[in-house]
Design a protein around this motif. Structure first.
Motif, PDB file in Angstrom:
ATOM      1  N   ALA A  81      10.594   0.191   1.600  1.00  0.00           N
ATOM      2  CA  ALA A  81       9.294   0.684   1.138  1.00  0.00           C
ATOM      3  C   ALA A  81       8.147  -0.010   1.859  1.00  0.00           C
ATOM      4  CB  ALA A  81       9.166   0.496  -0.379  1.00  0.00           C
TER       5      ALA A  81
ATOM      6  N   LEU B 228      13.483  -2.504 -10.071  1.00  0.00           N
ATOM      7  CA  LEU B 228      12.386  -2.223 -10.994  1.00  0.00           C
ATOM      8  C   LEU B 228      11.214  -3.187 -10.773  1.00  0.00           C
ATOM      9  CD1 LEU B 228      14.418  -1.586 -14.255  1.00  0.00           C
ATOM     10  CD2 LEU B 228      12.968   0.084 -13.105  1.00  0.00           C
ATOM     11  N   ASN B 229      11.512  -4.352 -10.261  1.00  0.00           N
ATOM     12  CA  ASN B 229      10.481  -5.374 -10.087  1.00  0.00           C
ATOM     13  C   ASN B 229       9.981  -5.481  -8.656  1.00  0.00           C
ATOM     14  OD1 ASN B 229      10.118  -7.000 -12.687  1.00  0.00           O
ATOM     15  ND2 ASN B 229      12.330  -6.712 -12.579  1.00  0.00           N
ATOM     16  N   SER B 230      10.266  -4.486  -7.854  1.00  0.00           N
ATOM     17  CA  SER B 230       9.857  -4.569  -6.454  1.00  0.00           C
ATOM     18  C   SER B 230       8.350  -4.743  -6.323  1.00  0.00           C
ATOM     19  CB  SER B 230      10.274  -3.297  -5.716  1.00  0.00           C
ATOM     20  OG  SER B 230       9.819  -3.363  -4.383  1.00  0.00           O
ATOM     21  N   CYS B 231       7.948  -5.602  -5.396  1.00  0.00           N
ATOM     22  CA  CYS B 231       6.512  -5.766  -5.137  1.00  0.00           C
ATOM     23  C   CYS B 231       6.033  -4.736  -4.120  1.00  0.00           C
ATOM     24  CB  CYS B 231       6.211  -7.195  -4.678  1.00  0.00           C
ATOM     25  SG  CYS B 231       7.166  -7.706  -3.268  1.00  0.00           S
ATOM     26  N   ALA B 232       6.930  -3.902  -3.635  1.00  0.00           N
ATOM     27  CA  ALA B 232       6.512  -2.829  -2.734  1.00  0.00           C
ATOM     28  C   ALA B 232       6.248  -1.572  -3.552  1.00  0.00           C
ATOM     29  CB  ALA B 232       7.600  -2.559  -1.694  1.00  0.00           C
ATOM     30  N   ALA B 233       5.258  -0.786  -3.143  1.00  0.00           N
ATOM     31  CA  ALA B 233       4.880   0.407  -3.897  1.00  0.00           C
ATOM     32  C   ALA B 233       5.645   1.623  -3.397  1.00  0.00           C
ATOM     33  CB  ALA B 233       3.386   0.640  -3.785  1.00  0.00           C
ATOM     34  N   GLY B 234       5.796   2.608  -4.295  1.00  0.00           N
ATOM     35  CA  GLY B 234       6.383   3.873  -3.894  1.00  0.00           C
ATOM     36  C   GLY B 234       7.869   3.995  -4.140  1.00  0.00           C
ATOM     37  N   ILE B 235       8.394   3.254  -5.107  1.00  0.00           N
ATOM     38  CA  ILE B 235       9.825   3.254  -5.402  1.00  0.00           C
ATOM     39  C   ILE B 235      10.080   3.827  -6.788  1.00  0.00           C
ATOM     40  CG2 ILE B 235      11.861   1.785  -5.758  1.00  0.00           C
ATOM     41  CD1 ILE B 235      10.645  -0.212  -3.805  1.00  0.00           C
TER      42      ILE B 235
ATOM     43  N   ALA C 270      17.971  -5.731  -2.657  1.00  0.00           N
ATOM     44  CA  ALA C 270      16.627  -5.863  -2.089  1.00  0.00           C
ATOM     45  C   ALA C 270      16.285  -4.795  -1.071  1.00  0.00           C
ATOM     46  CB  ALA C 270      16.485  -7.249  -1.458  1.00  0.00           C
TER      47      ALA C 270
ATOM     48  N   LEU D  14      17.439  -4.615 -11.920  1.00  0.00           N
ATOM     49  CA  LEU D  14      16.213  -5.357 -12.207  1.00  0.00           C
ATOM     50  C   LEU D  14      15.436  -5.647 -10.924  1.00  0.00           C
ATOM     51  CD1 LEU D  14      17.389  -7.855 -14.976  1.00  0.00           C
ATOM     52  CD2 LEU D  14      16.257  -5.657 -15.226  1.00  0.00           C
ATOM     53  N   THR D  15      16.141  -5.988  -9.876  1.00  0.00           N
ATOM     54  CA  THR D  15      15.469  -6.214  -8.604  1.00  0.00           C
ATOM     55  C   THR D  15      14.618  -5.003  -8.229  1.00  0.00           C
ATOM     56  OG1 THR D  15      17.321  -7.549  -7.847  1.00  0.00           O
ATOM     57  CG2 THR D  15      15.833  -6.715  -6.159  1.00  0.00           C
TER      58      THR D  15
ATOM     59  N   SER E  39      13.002  -2.578  -1.461  1.00  0.00           N
ATOM     60  CA  SER E  39      11.752  -3.295  -1.198  1.00  0.00           C
ATOM     61  C   SER E  39      11.487  -3.384   0.293  1.00  0.00           C
ATOM     62  CB  SER E  39      11.821  -4.726  -1.768  1.00  0.00           C
ATOM     63  OG  SER E  39      11.785  -4.706  -3.166  1.00  0.00           O
ATOM     64  N   LEU E  40      12.521  -3.703   1.034  1.00  0.00           N
ATOM     65  CA  LEU E  40      12.373  -3.831   2.482  1.00  0.00           C
ATOM     66  C   LEU E  40      11.930  -2.506   3.090  1.00  0.00           C
ATOM     67  CD1 LEU E  40      12.849  -5.487   5.099  1.00  0.00           C
ATOM     68  CD2 LEU E  40      15.214  -4.674   5.062  1.00  0.00           C
TER      69      LEU E  40
END
Lengths: 240, 240, 240, 240, 240, 240, 240, 240
Positions: free
Chosen positions: F180, F210-217, F174, F207-208, F177-178
């Motif tokens: 980003a 690829l499915n990040s809800c944060a943008a720019g990854i 994770a 998979l985590t 995501s944190l």
């Protein structure tokens, strides 16, 4: 494509014990009706699985005695010379309801069809009606899953006396393991696609059954009630 | 890479109830020993999981009271001020054997650790010793899998009286479903990688547990005995 | 962990037809030897699967009549009162070689063990020796895979006469489909992990068998020769 | 998005033997019609796969000679200068039915298209019509799956004489293995998504074909009848 | 298990074009040697794939002319009457090195073996040497992957002139798509297990090849260089 | 196979910014040494990933200035004309330890390499040393995973000021995501295979990310520290 | 559920460069409209992805300037003070068509959006319009997949000059590898779910991209055109 | 099939704490209504999950006090003697809206239901309403996902004071890890199927949660809000 003849295996019953059945899913009503007509004309009982009412309508147009069992999605046409229990049972199943725990005791030739839950009924009925169609006595024990283990234990005598048990279960699919620990007869395990999320359309129950620590379990494909019945019939040596 | 300091979360015990533990797998003996020394110096009980004898040797060189539990692959170093049950229990576990069914009845604060088979012992002991290290009473009920359901039923009283049950199972993984149907307490389900073929290193048991039709089951990762114990401790409100 | 007693299911033979067997993989030689001793003392034939020579050495130290079958990785200790065919057969299997196509004709009670290729032998022998240990006559038909279909067709008479066929296959796993189309007896399908690449350790063969368009096939776990034999014994009603 | 021009590869036929075809699925009728018009204007035979009647209507509006084959879901527009067998065959396929076992013997340049079952017809016809569109003679052998092995064996002569066999099968997908053991010509294997449960939309049949123990098999994507025909055409050196 | 005879398919060469080969992996050196001896005695060229030096030693003890190709892990024993190119080529491959870009132009009967990277060599050599063993001329084009597309383009003439191209690639596996867009001959695609992480032992490359948007590609199993060569030989009509 | 020349892409640096690197895994020490020698002779910095000490020994025999970084499993040979930061940094990394939080503030051209845990170090160091080898300043922020979120928050200023962040994480993965959510710069996410059970060798972390809800990854392959550094270098426009 | 307020992250633009966007899929039109209204009121440009015409109707009822792009399934509402290129471009995209190969040369700040085929357009347009909405110049290069490699090579100059390339591809997904070998700028790879059979809804293309042997590629989720644009904007340092 | 009685487990509440609930999905409205009637007649609160308005209509016809919660897809019928908080809460939830951050402080017996995003609401409400139906106080903290970590941190006091936290998240599913690092109470993790592409219908979030590096997390099946509530109730010892 009506001109393309299907290559029916008319010799199947002599060679393997039961005639070829029709897997209706993915076939047109016309294709199913034509195959049904030809199988019937050759003296076979006709059984079509995964059939829709449309399939039934097309079959009934050429074979008026064709019956449709909607829960099990089966079309059955008893063969012309049939007079016995095989065709009688599924008919009564529709008209008078299958008695879940019959008065008569389970005998060595009885197929017990057990389910873990109510949602497994379509697959269980496909198995039970197929077995009855080909002449085997069936006892239904529904809704006896492992989360309330007293329900299965209440039927220990019946499970011990059975010739074969067909155990149908979705969700975690643990019913066959439980039953195989209670009886010396073979258990045919049928995973169902009943579940959601990490059930993956029956994969979870399938893997459970393949990995059972109890001995004496043979697994068939997900939702394959027909296949379970055919295996049970072969185990009991029933020929139609 | 000895110069790269590890960023230890010394505040974990205050914030989350238990101190940070060391996941030894993939770390060098030197890394584990250094982290152990620092955690101990900060007043924590030290617990290292997935540890090898080599890890233990390195830790014991700096913390001579470090004990190694080989079945569970755990290193435990009781914190300096510890005098109570937490560190006493796992020590006795090694010297006098964990009594599987203790004389004392299971009480509301007891963690019952149950396994389906003998091969699940390493994971079960990781759970049991972790719980004991942090001060919870543990009762072991091993080898009570679903294929011989009378074995679990014989312990119904104990399962009903438990505060939490940790149910450890490989193969088809049906034990948590069975137990959750027999008790009102929460069940922590631990799939193990014990099995072969279509078990896919624990995937089958994991899916079984996630799809249980019994309510009250929380699942942890495959072989994660430590995580199961931590969840059980939090459920019981045990703080170390 | 020697103090932790295993919870042996001594009642298994009465309840399910055969005694509990020992899954040696993942157990220490000491654990296997102790369970073997206890099962034997209770009057059971002892069978340990996935056993190593080290397991055998430990068992032989307490039960000197223990035999080891290295291809099948089985330990067998005939029970004290055994005098009949069950224990005789596997012994002769070792000393005089299993006759692949015996002089005697296959009878209704015979289990035919068939393989697609030579590499499937360990699993096939696990099945054949398990069946013989518990008293069933076995006929071996090895190396008759679908890529040279004349090889299986040459045995049509034997396949038709069998009580059960155990069909063992890796690679594409098509042998059970072929056989089920040639016989009216039930077929127990055993996928093996023989293959590479997209075989995924037996998954390919497993899926093939579950999706067979031939009726009368029950599938067991990948490489589970023991489980196949147990199902075959239950189908034939053999109790040991 | 009508303004965005598609980047058609007009040079494909010269470079690779056949012109670019249109994969209609996921394209709008307008997009398909526009590409069809441009390909046709450049002198190509137009072939659109996975086409709906709506796609056909849009194409027919600009190219009135466009024909639609509903079982195969193909749109075909013979190129302006075509006069030969290529465009003639599929036309007759619709009007006079494809003769499954033609009177003429299979020759070295014949593509035999075989299926395991009736449900595999759409994919088989996509292959057969594509091959005929580009000028290759096709012989259809449908419904000869492995569960009734005598059906394939009855065509041994035709399979031996073929230039290429395209073997189309769902369910367990064993047909290519069987055929490759009967002929010296290359076999193009096409798994279909016909099946259910553990078939996983064709994955089971795909893995079976990739793991065949018979030599000489090239596998294409699930349901890819078009791709199978293209490979067969290249094997035979047919250029359109 | 030495007494269990293997069921060799001696008729394979007549029926399918090439004799049966030996898949050595999972067989003992003794088993391989015995099968090799029998095949050789029956007049066949002997080819054993996935062979270790131990396998070779056992074979050479009974067939002194057996050669071992370590990169390809192949054992080859030319048949007694062989005098031609088939056995000559692979011998020179070892002693004088396979010339990657031979002086002679690729002809219609040439098999071009192309790889994406250096790590794909073992699989490519298994393919190349198998083809040469059975008598086909081979041209090697190694290390021409898609990330430096100019490398493949530099060989456009050779690719256009080839009879078949065997395209071997791990990682993203895009080489067959690239090549199939440059030539009208059929392309046999071989995914390799070269990669890591989300490559999943060749699954990524396999899926890439099955999903190619270029026409004319037949895929074989992961790392199956032997199978690729056999398909290429059948495409070219080479019989040994 | 020493005679088979590798097809080195000498033009890579001009075309793509950095020279071709050597993926040592699966290559022999001799192959790696030969490619290293040729790349060096052509004026390139040499970088070999997934290298063993044996690979290094072979390279050092021909290029004595070759250095080996064991945590990162990298071989680096600075190109002959190198005098600047690129080769200096990794050298100091070994001798004086990479300062995790350097005195100098992160600047717009700095690559921050962050890890969730200590076990992610090998992959993180592969990324950091690759970036330093090609001339980019690197700041290391190790052991700041999401389970103790204050550790990452303590570095908010550094994360905001970075040019690129390479976030390396196993387990639940994770961290990207944190991060980003805390910075406007692009984040390169590297899943690692650190974990067990349902981690499936890095699949869970992949998979985590690829499915990040944060943008720019942007995600790279599992354990691909080298690839992450190459992407970061291209983002910053660093050419070596 | 209208009473449950959504917890909008109004600070996102300041912290991360762009405001929060709305993922419309799975939200009701009312939920989307309310969030859009609140974001707009706070001074943000509003972007809703995976939006249906129903979503648009609800948004337009409260924000009349909301535009809907049907191919890309985007709703865009330019923020009140916007006057520049960002909002102009996507508007012209709709009214005057996106010029695929603009007259102006690609500059260092240009985002090139490339697709392998026509079916990838919806995802590509989601990326292109998102980038334009937030103010970046976009150049579209559609239908240049690897099966006709000359199409991509024809744009080598543009690819070399770009600031970032977003490469969108379904099927085998090889386009990013090809492009990354032709340019020194970073490549954002977007797998699409365009394909069938063993494509597994985009998994095949995703794995291809993660396993690319070309350096400088960052992968986003399947069909995630929005995410690709956001990463490209962060790479170029565009803040809206 | 109306004649087949369902085997209701009326003893469930006494044995396990809560009565049996009805999984409506896959059952007909008539089946659900009949089971609801029987459960209610036996003195139970009736809860039906995954229910449609059609299910509700059928239940309301026999039990007029049945309420339907459309977001949560729940049918609730308070038991006849109910007067307390359990049935009151969900009623108010519908009429007066669930206050997301109530005035009263979270107490040791409070269940906090947290979500990562707005799209997770249906699953969260299934959990919250189930808990309230059986009598537990619930506090809702919605839309506090890890991409804007300040949102969760703002509720640290509430998370620390909770008795249990049910953390509901789709996409990357990292919320449970974040929360478990902030509180000492147990966390029930519920992955949702919210996402697309490589989310694989919730698999990505499920794996994230199983692999959390934070301790004290128990995972339930994808979208299983009901199961999460049941586990939370058992943890708190709530009996209905």
């Amino acid at each position: 494509m009506a001109q393309v003849d299907t290559n029916i295996d008319f010799d199947r019953a002599r060679r393997c014990g039961q005639p070829e059945a029709i897997f209706a899913q993915g076939k047109t009503p016309e294709q199913v009706a034509r195959i049904a007509r030809d199988l019937y004309a050759a003296g076979n009982t006709v059984l079509a699985t995964r059939a829709t009412p449309e399939h039934h309508a097309a079959v009934a147009a050429v074979l008026p005695t064709a019956r449709y069992h909607d829960t099990a999605r089966l079309i059955v046409v008893a063969r012309q010379t049939d007079t016995g229990a095989g065709t009688h049972s599924p008919e009564s199943a529709e008209s008078a309801a299958p008695t879940k725990t019959g008065a008569e005791p389970a005998a060595a030739r009885t197929i017990v069809v057990a389910t873990a839950g109510t949602s497994d009924l379509p697959v269980a009925e496909e198995a039970a009606l197929t077995a009855e169609t080909y002449g085997a006595p069936v006892m239904r024990l529904y809704d006896i899953g492992v989360a309330g283990v007293h329900r299965a234990l209440a039927h220990t005598d019946r499970l011990e006396a059975a010739g074969v048990v067909i155990a149908v279960a979705g969700m975690e699919g643990a019913l066959p393991s439980l039953i195989a620990g209670l009886t010396a007869c073979p258990v045919v395990a049928v995973p169902t696609s009943v579940g959601y999320g990490a059930h993956f359309q029956g994969l979870a129950a399938l893997l459970t059954m393949l990995n059972s620590c109890a001995a004496g379990i043979g697994v068939v494909n997900i939702d394959n009630g027909y296949g379970a019945a055919m295996l049970a019939l072969k185990i009991l040596g029933v020929r139609s």
